[in-house]
Design a protein around this motif. Structure first.
Motif, PDB file in Angstrom:
ATOM      1  N   LEU A 166       0.814  -1.217   0.000  1.00  0.00           N
ATOM      2  CA  LEU A 166       0.000   0.000   0.000  1.00  0.00           C
ATOM      3  C   LEU A 166       0.851   1.272   0.000  1.00  0.00           C
ATOM      4  CD1 LEU A 166      -2.994   0.819   0.076  1.00  0.00           C
ATOM      5  CD2 LEU A 166      -2.829   0.859   2.560  1.00  0.00           C
ATOM      6  N   LEU A 167       1.904   1.293   0.825  1.00  0.00           N
ATOM      7  CA  LEU A 167       2.676   2.534   0.983  1.00  0.00           C
ATOM      8  C   LEU A 167       4.142   2.400   0.584  1.00  0.00           C
ATOM      9  CD1 LEU A 167       1.403   3.578   4.554  1.00  0.00           C
ATOM     10  CD2 LEU A 167       0.355   4.067   2.337  1.00  0.00           C
ATOM     11  N   LEU A 168       4.557   1.209   0.175  1.00  0.00           N
ATOM     12  CA  LEU A 168       5.989   0.978  -0.074  1.00  0.00           C
ATOM     13  C   LEU A 168       6.242   0.629  -1.529  1.00  0.00           C
ATOM     14  CD1 LEU A 168       6.725  -1.306   3.009  1.00  0.00           C
ATOM     15  CD2 LEU A 168       7.139   1.142   2.832  1.00  0.00           C
ATOM     16  N   TYR A 169       7.518   0.693  -1.908  1.00  0.00           N
ATOM     17  CA  TYR A 169       7.901   0.213  -3.236  1.00  0.00           C
ATOM     18  C   TYR A 169       7.841  -1.317  -3.229  1.00  0.00           C
ATOM     19  CZ  TYR A 169       9.295   4.968  -4.049  1.00  0.00           C
ATOM     20  OH  TYR A 169       9.256   6.324  -4.194  1.00  0.00           O
ATOM     21  N   PRO A 170       7.487  -1.915  -4.368  1.00  0.00           N
ATOM     22  CA  PRO A 170       7.375  -3.379  -4.383  1.00  0.00           C
ATOM     23  C   PRO A 170       8.733  -4.049  -4.192  1.00  0.00           C
ATOM     24  CG  PRO A 170       7.035  -2.445  -6.578  1.00  0.00           C
ATOM     25  CD  PRO A 170       7.148  -1.297  -5.645  1.00  0.00           C
ATOM     26  N   PRO A 171       8.716  -5.330  -3.817  1.00  0.00           N
ATOM     27  CA  PRO A 171       9.986  -6.038  -3.652  1.00  0.00           C
ATOM     28  C   PRO A 171      10.806  -5.962  -4.947  1.00  0.00           C
ATOM     29  CG  PRO A 171       8.138  -7.414  -2.951  1.00  0.00           C
ATOM     30  CD  PRO A 171       7.547  -6.191  -3.556  1.00  0.00           C
ATOM     31  N   LYS A 172      12.079  -5.652  -4.826  1.00  0.00           N
ATOM     32  CA  LYS A 172      12.947  -5.534  -6.010  1.00  0.00           C
ATOM     33  C   LYS A 172      13.054  -6.893  -6.703  1.00  0.00           C
ATOM     34  CE  LYS A 172      16.979  -4.445  -8.178  1.00  0.00           C
ATOM     35  NZ  LYS A 172      18.030  -3.663  -8.526  1.00  0.00           N
ATOM     36  N   ARG A 173      12.924  -6.886  -8.015  1.00  0.00           N
ATOM     37  CA  ARG A 173      13.104  -8.118  -8.788  1.00  0.00           C
ATOM     38  C   ARG A 173      14.596  -8.383  -8.905  1.00  0.00           C
ATOM     39  NH1 ARG A 173       7.867 -10.100  -9.461  1.00  0.00           N
ATOM     40  NH2 ARG A 173       8.403 -11.123 -11.403  1.00  0.00           N
ATOM     41  N   MET A 174      15.025  -9.556  -8.475  1.00  0.00           N
ATOM     42  CA  MET A 174      16.438  -9.905  -8.550  1.00  0.00           C
ATOM     43  C   MET A 174      16.657 -10.742  -9.805  1.00  0.00           C
ATOM     44  SD  MET A 174      17.161  -8.311  -5.806  1.00  0.00           S
ATOM     45  CE  MET A 174      18.894  -8.697  -5.678  1.00  0.00           C
ATOM     46  N   HIS A 175      17.912 -10.788 -10.272  1.00  0.00           N
ATOM     47  CA  HIS A 175      18.132 -11.423 -11.568  1.00  0.00           C
ATOM     48  C   HIS A 175      18.939 -12.709 -11.544  1.00  0.00           C
ATOM     49  CE1 HIS A 175      15.880  -8.343 -13.321  1.00  0.00           C
ATOM     50  NE2 HIS A 175      16.745  -7.387 -13.087  1.00  0.00           N
TER      51      HIS A 175
END
Ligand SMILES: [Zn+2]
Length: 456
Positions: free
Chosen positions: A194-203
Motif C-alpha cells: 500500500l505505501l511501499l515500493y514493491p519487492p525488487k526483482r532480482m536477476h
C-alpha cells in the motif's frame, strides 16, 4: 584460516517464524544476517536466554534486513555477550529498530516486575531478558545505508540493500562473496504494498534464502479501503466508537492513510481520528522523516498531519478513554496483548454501539485471537470483561508475500537460482512452498535446517 567458499548456518527461523539469525562465513569474516528474538511458544522463548553457539566477540558484523523484533530483538543480548562490530541497516531501519528495542526492553522490565509482584517465578527472582539501558547500548553500533548502496566487508565480500516491500526500511540483501551471489529475501512484502515500493526483482543468484511465512496460503481478495469504509459508516450509524488495535510500524500508517483518504473524499463522516500509541506515533514520524523510502505523496502526508490527533501523554489518553462521543481510535497493541487499547476496552467493550476492527494477523493465545473467534468475554487487568461491541476483521493488509507472490518473485530471476533454502516458516508452510518451487519452477529448493552447515 580464510574460508574461500561461503558457509551458512541457521541459528533461528529454521522450521519456525521467529528468532531469525543466519551466520555467513567468508573471506575470514563472520557476518550475522539478522539477530532476532524467538517469540510465541515457551520452549522457543527460552532459547533467548541461551548464548549463541558462536561466541559474540567472534562475529565481525551484522546485516539487519528490517526492524521487526523477530529479526532485531536479540541485538541487546548479543551486545551484552560482547559483540561490538558494525550493525548495517537502512536509514529507516536504524531509526525504527531503536524505537522497537527500547520498547522491548521496557516490556521485559515490566514483565519481570509483574512476575515478581505476583510470584509467578517461585524459586528465584525473575529477571528481564534485557533492559531499556541494554537496548540503548546497541545504538552506537548502527551504520545506516541508502537503498542499493554498495557496502564492503572485505574487498571480495560486499552487499547491497534493496526494497523488500515488507515494512518501512525493510530490505532484501544481495551479497557478493567472491564469485558467488547470495540473495536473502528477509521478510518480503506483497507485490503491490500500500505505501511501499514493491519487492525488487532480482536477476541471478547461486543461493536464495527465501522466507516462507505464507508459503502455503493465499491472501483474501478484498479491498481494505472498502472494508474500512463500510466499518466506519456502520459504526457511525450506530453512534458508536470504532477501535482499531494496531501494530505500530506499517499497519498504523496504512490505516491512517486509508482513513484520511476516505475522509477527504467524503466517503466517511467527518469523525475525529486518534492514534493513541507512543510507539506508533514515533514510527509515524520516522515515515515522515524518510520520504524516499515510501510512496506516500506530500499531500497524503500533510493530510495525515492535519487530520490525525497523535496522542502520546498518559493524561490525554485517559481523557480520551473517558469520552463516549463517536470517533475512531487506533491504539496498541495489534493483538491486544497489552498497551493502551486495554484501557479503552475496560470502558467500552461492553457497548454494542462500538466496533472493534482487527486489522492484522492474530496469533494463537492472544486476546485478539479470542475476539476474532467471537469470545463472549476476555480477561485482562485480572478481570473478565464482556464483549458486546461488534468485532470485525480485515486480513488483506498483510506485510508478507503469499504463495503466489513468492512464486512470482522467484520466477523473475533471469537465470534459475542454483539453490533455494526456505526459512522463516512453520514446517507445513515451508514444505508446501518447497513442493511448488520444485514442481512449477524446477528449482532445487529445500527447507533450511537449524545448525547445519550449507556450503555454497
Ligand atoms: Zn518482519
Amino acid at each position: 584460516m580464510k574460508t574461500n567458499q561461503p558457509d551458512l548456518i541457521f541459528y533461528g527461523a529454521a522450521g519456525t517464524v521467529t528468532g531469525s539469525k543466519t551466520l555467513l562465513s567468508f573471506d575470514g569474516k563472520k557476518v550475522l544476517i539478522d539477530c532476532g528474538l524467538f517469540q510465541g511458544l515457551k520452549h522457543l522463548r527460552e532459547e533467548n536466554w541461551q548464548d549463541l553457539p558462536v561466541p559474540a566477540h567472534e562475529i565481525d558484523e551484522i546485516i539487519l534486513t528490517h526492524a521487526h523484533l523477530d529479526h532485531s530483538g536479540y541485538l541487546p543480548r548479543l551486545v551484552k555477550q560482547g559483540f561490538n562490530g558494525a550493525i548495517h541497516a537502512t536509514d529507516p531501519t536504524v531509526a525504527l529498530t531503536q524505537i522497537i528495542l527500547e520498547d522491548s526492553g521496557k516490556i521485559q522490565e515490566e514483565e519481570a516486575a509483574e512476575a515478581n509482584k505476583r510470584g509467578y517465578s517461585k524459586h528465584k527472582k525473575a529477571l528481564p531478558l534485557y533492559t531499556i539501558e541494554d537496548a540503548k547500548k546497541v545504538k552506537p553500533l548502527f551504520v545506516a545505508h541508502k537503498n542499493s548502496e554498495v557496502v564492503f566487508i572485505t574487498p571480495h565480500f560486499k552487499f547491497q540493500f534493496h526494497h523488500s516491500g515488507h515494512i518501512l526500511g525493510g530490505a532484501i540483501v544481495e551479497i557478493f562473496a567472491g564469485d558467488k551471489t547470495l540473495v536473502f529475501s528477509g521478510d518480503i512484502g506483497q507485490q503491490k504494498p500500500l505505501l511501499l515500493y514493491p519487492p525488487k526483482r532480482m536477476h541471478n543468484a547461486d543461493l536464495v534464502v527465501l522466507e516462507s511465512t505464507y508459503g502455503d496460503r493465499l491472501h483474501p481478495e478484498e479491498n481494505p479501503k472498502d472494508i474500512l469504509k463500510d466499518v466506519v459508516n456502520h459504526t457511525h450509524q450506530k453512534g458508536g466508537i470504532l477501535f482499531v488495535p494496531t501494530f505500530a510500524v506499517e499497519r498504523a500508517q496504512e490505516i491512517l492513510y486509508l482513513l484520511t483518504q476516505l475522509k477527504v473524499a467524503g466517503e466517511i463522516p467527518n469523525l475525529n481520528i486518534f492514534l493513541d500509541s507512543p510507539m506508533a506515533v514515533e514510527a509515524t514520524k520516522v515515515f515522515f522523516d524518510f520520504p524516499e523510502w515510501h510512496t506516500l505523496s506530500k499531500e497524503a502526508i500533510q493530510l495525515i498531519q492535519d487530520e490525525v490527533y497523535l496522542i502520546t501523554s498518559y493524561e490525554q489518553s485517559q481523557e480520551l478513554v473517558a469520552s463516549t462521543s463517536p470517533k475512531i481510535v487506533l491504539a496498541g497493541s495489534g493483538m491486544v496483548t497489552g498497551g493502551r487499547i486495554l484501557h479503552y476496552f475496560e470502558r467500552h467493550l461492553d457497548n454494542p454501539k462500538n466496533t472493534v476492527l482487527l486489522a492484522g494477523f492474530q496469533a494463537m493465545g492472544t486476546r485478539g485471537r479470542s475476539l476474532a473467534e467471537h469470545a463472549h468475554e476476555i480477561k485482562f487487568f485480572g478481570e473478565w470483561y464482556r464483549v458486546r461491541a461488534e468485532v470485525k476483521q480485515m486480513n488483506s493488509l498483510s506485510a508478507h508475500s503469499d504463495q503466489n507472490d513468492l512464486l512470482d518473485w522467484l520466477s523473475g530471476f533471469k537465470t534459475r537460482p542454483g539453490k533455494v533454502l526456505l526459512n522463516h516458516g512453520e514446517p507445513n508452510a515451508s514444505h508446501q512452498l518447497k513442493l511448488k518451487l520444485r514442481d512449477q519452477l524446477k528449482l532445487d529448493a529445500e527447507a533450511a535446517l537449524p545448525r547445519v552447515h550449507y556450503t555454497i
